[in-house]
Design an enzyme around this catalytic site. Sequence first.
Site, PDB file in Angstrom:
ATOM      1  N   GLY A  74      54.366  38.562  72.239  1.00 51.77           N
ATOM      2  CA  GLY A  74      53.528  39.668  72.652  1.00 51.77           C
ATOM      3  C   GLY A  74      53.282  39.971  74.031  1.00 51.77           C
ATOM      4  O   GLY A  74      52.429  40.505  74.352  1.00 51.77           O
ATOM      5  N   THR A  75      54.384  39.730  74.761  1.00 51.27           N
ATOM      6  CA  THR A  75      54.473  40.069  76.390  1.00 51.27           C
ATOM      7  C   THR A  75      55.823  40.622  76.200  1.00 51.27           C
ATOM      8  O   THR A  75      56.860  39.970  76.138  1.00 51.27           O
ATOM      9  CB  THR A  75      54.369  38.698  77.260  1.00 51.27           C
ATOM     10  OG1 THR A  75      54.491  39.033  78.405  1.00 51.27           O
ATOM     11  CG2 THR A  75      54.892  37.545  76.595  1.00 51.27           C
ATOM     12  N   SER A  76      55.888  41.525  77.364  1.00 49.95           N
ATOM     13  CA  SER A  76      57.122  42.370  77.625  1.00 49.95           C
ATOM     14  C   SER A  76      57.711  41.571  78.592  1.00 49.95           C
ATOM     15  O   SER A  76      59.015  41.677  79.014  1.00 49.95           O
ATOM     16  CB  SER A  76      56.838  43.610  78.083  1.00 49.95           C
ATOM     17  OG  SER A  76      56.182  43.547  79.330  1.00 49.95           O
ATOM     18  N   HIS A 101      44.981  34.878  83.882  1.00 48.49           N
ATOM     19  CA  HIS A 101      44.260  35.988  84.673  1.00 48.49           C
ATOM     20  C   HIS A 101      42.797  36.020  84.545  1.00 48.49           C
ATOM     21  O   HIS A 101      42.249  36.916  84.829  1.00 48.49           O
ATOM     22  CB  HIS A 101      44.989  37.177  84.181  1.00 48.49           C
ATOM     23  CG  HIS A 101      46.443  37.381  84.416  1.00 48.49           C
ATOM     24  ND1 HIS A 101      47.111  38.057  83.452  1.00 48.49           N
ATOM     25  CD2 HIS A 101      47.193  36.835  85.169  1.00 48.49           C
ATOM     26  CE1 HIS A 101      48.353  37.948  84.039  1.00 48.49           C
ATOM     27  NE2 HIS A 101      48.464  37.319  85.154  1.00 48.49           N
ATOM     28  N   VAL A 132      42.907  38.252  78.929  1.00 47.34           N
ATOM     29  CA  VAL A 132      41.550  37.899  79.671  1.00 47.34           C
ATOM     30  C   VAL A 132      40.348  37.996  78.466  1.00 47.34           C
ATOM     31  O   VAL A 132      39.359  37.547  78.642  1.00 47.34           O
ATOM     32  CB  VAL A 132      41.255  38.781  80.584  1.00 47.34           C
ATOM     33  CG1 VAL A 132      41.993  38.567  81.959  1.00 47.34           C
ATOM     34  CG2 VAL A 132      41.216  40.285  80.198  1.00 47.34           C
ATOM     35  N   ASP A 133      40.844  38.018  77.087  1.00 50.55           N
ATOM     36  CA  ASP A 133      39.937  38.053  75.997  1.00 50.55           C
ATOM     37  C   ASP A 133      39.817  36.575  75.580  1.00 50.55           C
ATOM     38  O   ASP A 133      40.573  35.607  75.960  1.00 50.55           O
ATOM     39  CB  ASP A 133      40.632  38.818  75.001  1.00 50.55           C
ATOM     40  CG  ASP A 133      41.810  38.376  74.165  1.00 50.55           C
ATOM     41  OD1 ASP A 133      42.139  37.135  73.860  1.00 50.55           O
ATOM     42  OD2 ASP A 133      42.831  39.284  74.435  1.00 50.55           O
ATOM     43  N   TYR A 184      34.358  46.567  84.188  1.00 48.74           N
ATOM     44  CA  TYR A 184      34.536  45.289  83.650  1.00 48.74           C
ATOM     45  C   TYR A 184      33.499  45.263  82.382  1.00 48.74           C
ATOM     46  O   TYR A 184      33.694  44.670  81.329  1.00 48.74           O
ATOM     47  CB  TYR A 184      34.602  44.312  84.417  1.00 48.74           C
ATOM     48  CG  TYR A 184      35.992  43.975  85.081  1.00 48.74           C
ATOM     49  CD1 TYR A 184      36.862  43.505  84.340  1.00 48.74           C
ATOM     50  CD2 TYR A 184      36.270  44.493  86.053  1.00 48.74           C
ATOM     51  CE1 TYR A 184      38.323  43.218  84.814  1.00 48.74           C
ATOM     52  CE2 TYR A 184      37.444  44.109  86.834  1.00 48.74           C
ATOM     53  CZ  TYR A 184      38.344  43.712  86.169  1.00 48.74           C
ATOM     54  OH  TYR A 184      39.921  43.533  86.502  1.00 48.74           O
TER      55      TYR A 184
END
Length: 232
Positions: A174-176, A106, A90-91, A55
Amino acid sequence: MTRQHIVFLTGAGISAESGLATFRGKDGMWTNEEWVHLASTGALYNETQKCLDFYNWRRKQLAEVEPNEAHKMIAELEKEHKVTIITQNVDNLHERAGSTEVIHLHGELSKVCSMDNRTTCVKEYPLTTPIMVGDKAEDGSQLRPYIVMFGEYIDSMNVAIDIVSEADIFVVVGTSLKVYPAAGFINYAHHEVPKFVIDPGEMEQCTQLGFTHFKTTATEGMKMLLEAFKDL
C-alpha cells in the site's frame, strides 16, 4: 514454512480500506496545498493553533476507524514468525490489530511530545482530546503532535534500513514508493530473499528488483501473499 523474519513496509494504501485518506493518490491529502502547509514546521511555529487544529481533526478521524483485515492478517503472522513493520503511516491501526513490532517513520497521531524537542516528553494522548495552545509538555514547552512534519528529519531511517537488510522475506503493502527516503528501502532487501509488493498501481521499480507484484488492494493482496507463503 519454518519461522522467518518477515519485514513489512506499509503505506497509506493499507489504511485506506479502514477509511483513512491516502496522501499522494488522486485525491490524496497532499494534493491540498493548505493541508501541506498546515503539516509543516512553518505552520507549527507561526500558526500554532491552526496547525494543532488540523492534527486534532486527523486524530479524531483516527478514533472513528478500525483496523481492517489486512492489518489483522499481518498481526496473525506473529504467531508463527518474527514480524517487523516499518510504516509510513501515522495511525495506530497496526498496533490495534495486534502487531507488536512497529516502527513509525513519520511519527504517531496517538502521541504528543515537546515543541522544544520532538524526541522528548513523548507520551500517549487520547485521540479525542484536542491539543490546544497553552497545553504544556513535561519540560514546560508547548505540547505538539508526535509527528515528523514537512521540514523535519526522520530519526528512524538507519534502524529501518538495518531491519530491511536482515529480512528473510520483505513485503511492501500500500505505498506508491514515490516519496524518499522511504522509497529507497526496496534497495536494501537482500537480492536472494523472497520479495513481494501489494499495490493496485504500477510498481516497475519493484518488479525490476525481482519483487512478485500482487496488483490489488491490501486485503486481497494479503490473502494472495499467505497462499504464496505456503510454497516457500
